[in-house]
Motif scaffolding. Sequence first.
Motif, PDB file in Angstrom:
ATOM      1  N   LYS A   1       0.152   1.705  -0.121  1.00 41.91           N
ATOM      2  CA  LYS A   1      -0.996   0.888   0.252  1.00 41.91           C
ATOM      3  C   LYS A   1      -1.632   0.261  -0.987  1.00 41.91           C
ATOM      4  O   LYS A   1      -1.789   0.922  -2.022  1.00 41.91           O
ATOM      5  N   LEU A   2      -2.020  -0.993  -0.872  1.00 39.38           N
ATOM      6  CA  LEU A   2      -2.574  -1.730  -2.001  1.00 39.38           C
ATOM      7  C   LEU A   2      -3.815  -1.050  -2.574  1.00 39.38           C
ATOM      8  O   LEU A   2      -3.966  -0.947  -3.793  1.00 39.38           O
ATOM      9  N   ALA A   3      -4.699  -0.577  -1.731  1.00 40.70           N
ATOM     10  CA  ALA A   3      -5.927   0.058  -2.219  1.00 40.70           C
ATOM     11  C   ALA A   3      -5.615   1.277  -3.079  1.00 40.70           C
ATOM     12  O   ALA A   3      -6.277   1.519  -4.105  1.00 40.70           O
ATOM     13  N   ASP A   4      -4.591   2.052  -2.688  1.00 38.65           N
ATOM     14  CA  ASP A   4      -4.197   3.227  -3.474  1.00 38.65           C
ATOM     15  C   ASP A   4      -3.624   2.821  -4.830  1.00 38.65           C
ATOM     16  O   ASP A   4      -3.863   3.486  -5.843  1.00 38.65           O
ATOM     17  N   ILE A   5      -2.870   1.732  -4.845  1.00 35.72           N
ATOM     18  CA  ILE A   5      -2.283   1.255  -6.096  1.00 35.72           C
ATOM     19  C   ILE A   5      -3.368   0.797  -7.059  1.00 35.72           C
ATOM     20  O   ILE A   5      -3.364   1.143  -8.248  1.00 35.72           O
ATOM     21  N   ILE A   6      -4.317   0.017  -6.568  1.00 32.72           N
ATOM     22  CA  ILE A   6      -5.411  -0.451  -7.426  1.00 32.72           C
ATOM     23  C   ILE A   6      -6.212   0.732  -7.952  1.00 32.72           C
ATOM     24  O   ILE A   6      -6.572   0.790  -9.138  1.00 32.72           O
TER      25      ILE A   6
END
Length: 213
Positions: free
Chosen positions: A150-155
């Motif tokens: 998930k993008l939020a986890d990566i950021i």
Amino acid sequence: MKYKHLFGPVASRRLGISLGIDLIPHKTCNFNCIYCECGENPPLFNERKEYINVREVVEELKEYLVNNPRPDYITFSGSGEPTLNSGIGFLINEIKKLTDIKVCVITNSSTLMYEEVRKELLNADLVMPSLNGVFESSYLKIDRPNGNLKLADIIEGIKKFSNEFSGEIFLEIFMIEGINDTKEELEEFVRVIKELKVTKVQLNSLDRPAPVS
């Protein structure tokens, strides 16, 4: 000597003379980026394990460093995501015992959400994480990730790493006209980047053939 896991050295626009280390089989990655020079790579891998025996890499490095000119960097890169190899932390530490040549890790940022990965990279000198979209639509269109990422986890992983790491961080953004260059997304890029402790931001464009026109 013919090397199985080392490649180059190559003249890098960013790193000078860079000796590469490839820690994974060809196209072992959890992204399938539309610009990847290695081509398409389904199925997507997301398991961390010792894909390549890192002790073999240590022996190759010992031989290389004795018999070849000194590179500016030893760089973890190659044909997929290097941090998927669970031995990368051990290998970084072994390199530090062998030489004072700087160590660089080029990563798609997907594993920085994991505390063990962030710890494994702490002894590197330079980490180059990528962030190609801060909107979910751009992230999915450009990176084509494993469905569990998930993008939020990566950021959040990049943010945590930037607070924990004492070396340099060059954040890489691959810009594609009509996908991640809208005014709204550029403004969101600025907001996100201001929350990160990075040395510089590098905007990249295509310089090689890509799997998607």
